[in-house]
Design a protein around this motif. Structure first.
Motif, short mmCIF file in Angstrom:
data_model
loop_
_atom_site.label_atom_id
_atom_site.label_comp_id
_atom_site.label_asym_id
_atom_site.label_seq_id
_atom_site.Cartn_x
_atom_site.Cartn_y
_atom_site.Cartn_z
N LYS A 8 0.83 -1.21 0.00
CA LYS A 8 0.00 0.00 0.00
C LYS A 8 0.87 1.26 0.00
N ALA A 9 1.93 1.22 0.78
CA ALA A 9 2.85 2.37 0.83
C ALA A 9 3.53 2.57 -0.52
N ALA A 10 3.97 1.46 -1.12
CA ALA A 10 4.61 1.53 -2.44
C ALA A 10 3.64 2.08 -3.48
N SER A 11 2.38 1.68 -3.36
CA SER A 11 1.36 2.16 -4.29
C SER A 11 1.17 3.67 -4.17
N LYS A 12 1.12 4.17 -2.95
CA LYS A 12 0.93 5.62 -2.75
C LYS A 12 2.08 6.42 -3.37
N ILE A 13 3.30 5.89 -3.21
CA ILE A 13 4.47 6.57 -3.78
C ILE A 13 4.39 6.55 -5.31
N CYS A 14 4.07 5.38 -5.87
CA CYS A 14 4.00 5.24 -7.33
C CYS A 14 2.92 6.12 -7.94
N CYS A 15 1.83 6.30 -7.21
CA CYS A 15 0.74 7.14 -7.72
C CYS A 15 1.12 8.62 -7.73
N LEU A 16 2.12 8.98 -6.96
CA LEU A 16 2.59 10.37 -6.93
C LEU A 16 3.66 10.63 -7.99
N LEU A 17 4.33 9.57 -8.42
CA LEU A 17 5.40 9.72 -9.40
C LEU A 17 4.84 9.82 -10.82
N ARG A 19 4.35 8.94 -14.76
CA ARG A 19 4.23 7.65 -15.43
C ARG A 19 5.57 7.17 -15.97
N GLY A 20 6.32 8.07 -16.57
CA GLY A 20 7.61 7.71 -17.15
C GLY A 20 8.60 7.23 -16.11
N ALA A 21 8.58 7.88 -14.93
CA ALA A 21 9.48 7.48 -13.86
C ALA A 21 9.15 6.07 -13.38
N CYS A 22 7.87 5.76 -13.28
CA CYS A 22 7.45 4.43 -12.85
C CYS A 22 7.83 3.37 -13.88
N GLU A 23 7.76 3.75 -15.15
CA GLU A 23 8.18 2.83 -16.21
C GLU A 23 9.67 2.50 -16.08
N VAL A 78 0.13 -2.17 -11.73
CA VAL A 78 -0.82 -2.61 -10.70
C VAL A 78 -0.80 -1.67 -9.51
N LEU A 79 0.39 -1.26 -9.10
CA LEU A 79 0.51 -0.32 -7.98
C LEU A 79 -0.16 1.01 -8.30
N ARG A 80 -0.22 1.34 -9.58
CA ARG A 80 -0.81 2.61 -10.00
C ARG A 80 -2.29 2.50 -10.39
N PHE A 81 -2.94 1.41 -10.05
CA PHE A 81 -4.36 1.24 -10.37
C PHE A 81 -5.23 2.42 -9.90
N PRO A 82 -4.98 3.01 -8.70
CA PRO A 82 -5.81 4.15 -8.28
C PRO A 82 -5.76 5.31 -9.27
N VAL A 83 -4.62 5.48 -9.96
CA VAL A 83 -4.49 6.53 -10.97
C VAL A 83 -5.02 6.06 -12.32
N ILE A 84 -4.65 4.85 -12.70
CA ILE A 84 -5.00 4.33 -14.01
C ILE A 84 -6.51 4.24 -14.20
N GLU A 229 6.00 -0.53 -27.25
CA GLU A 229 7.25 -0.02 -26.69
C GLU A 229 7.07 1.28 -25.91
N HIS A 230 5.92 1.91 -26.08
CA HIS A 230 5.64 3.16 -25.36
C HIS A 230 4.83 2.93 -24.08
N GLY A 231 4.52 1.66 -23.79
CA GLY A 231 3.77 1.35 -22.58
C GLY A 231 2.27 1.43 -22.75
N PHE A 232 1.79 1.53 -24.01
CA PHE A 232 0.35 1.58 -24.26
C PHE A 232 -0.14 0.18 -24.61
N HIS A 233 -1.32 -0.18 -24.09
CA HIS A 233 -1.85 -1.53 -24.26
C HIS A 233 -2.97 -1.58 -25.29
N THR A 234 -2.99 -2.64 -26.06
CA THR A 234 -4.11 -2.93 -26.94
C THR A 234 -4.73 -4.25 -26.47
#
Length: 289
Positions: A8-17, A19-23, A78-84, A229-234
């Motif tokens: 949960k803590a990791a998720s909160k941090i990732c949601c603040l970062l 998108r590119g940094a998380c990638e 997955v950690l960024r689900f609250p944002v995604i 390669e850009h992190g976008f899903h189909t």
């Protein structure tokens, strides 16, 4: 439950970062984790790739590593689900959603047959956010904390979750018009499986999707994720597969499961870096023979 609070803590941090940094962090984590994958498991992945795709050792090693490293970015997503979940269109595009909607409009529910390719966790969320009433069938995690976390986030992004043991609940939800998401590309025990052709090899396959669809008379939609390669899903929804209902139930299920297994094989051949090659896909076959 320490793992739950750490995640949960990791998720909160990732949601603040950004998108590119998380990638970037995800790829670094995946590459670091690859170092600790046991040599025998790396060899297993390489051998399976060479056997299935007919490539050389060097290419097999590259694919094995790539299929493992990708778990880093997948974990970060997955950690960024609250944002995604608030910006799902920036992450996933669904091809063939209308096919699934027409199938559900019949009011009898349907089965979605998927594989461990691409970000299958985000796949369920994408369907749910697109308005598809989806039941995700999950395997219970060994860690109680991790299990609580992942199911909480699956629910957060819109899925209804049941465990593989909840067969009665699956049928009940199906009768209410829900879509049941089944991942059907892993080995199972020989008693529960059915031997079919997969990459030209006798392979133990899971018949659950065909069995459930035949019993309820509902369509099966093969669906797979691809991450560019850009992190976008189909997310690609294929044409529905219907189980022919004859007097030979076993053959009906066998024939349909072979069709679904071929759909998985075709997708893996197209995007080999995205499949879970570290899984021992032929374990039960070796144990029998």
């Amino acid at each position: 439950m320490l793992s739950y609070y750490l995640l949960k803590a990791a998720s909160k941090i990732c949601c603040l970062l950004p998108r590119g940094a998380c990638e970037t962090i995800g790829r670094a984590l995946g590459a670091f984790a690859w170092i600790f994958v046991p040599k025998r498991r790396k060899k297993l992945a390489k051998d399976q790739i060479m056997m299935c795709l007919g490539v050389g050792e060097q290419e097999a090693e590259r694919l094995a590593k790539a299929s493992s490293v990708r778990f880093g970015p997948m974990f970060m997503e997955v950690l960024r689900f609250p944002v995604i979940r608030k910006h799902i269109a920036d992450y996933v595009r669904i091809e063939g959603l209308d096919k699934l909607e027409r199938g559900l409009a019949l009011g009898k529910g349907c089965i979605i047959a998927a594989a461990h390719s691409g970000n299958w966790e985000l796949m369920g969320g994408a369907f749910a956010q697109a308005g598809i009433p989806l039941v995700g069938v999950a395997m219970k995690q060994k860690s109680t904390g991790a299990d609580r976390f992942i199911n909480e986030y699956r629910t957060l992004i819109g899925m209804h979750i049941t465990y593989k043991t909840g067969v009665r609940e699956m049928f009940a939800m199906l009768q209410k018009g829900w879509a049941i998401g089944l991942i059907m590309d892993q080995d199972t025990n020989r008693r529960s499986g059915i031997v079919l052709d997969f990459f030209g090899k006798p392979t133990n396959c899971v018949p659950g999707a065909a069995s459930m669809a035949r019993f309820q008379g509902v369509p099966i939609f093969p669906a797979f994720m691809h991450r560019d390669e850009h992190g976008f899903h189909t997310l690609i929804v294929q044409d529905p597969v219907f189980v022919e209902k004859t007097k030979d139930k076993r053959e009906d299920i066998r024939r349909t499961t072979q069709v679904l297994t071929k759909c998985i094989e075709d997708h893996v051949r197209r995007y080999p870096e995205e499949w879970f090659w570290l899984h021992d896909r032929w374990k039960s076959m070796r144990e029998e023979y």
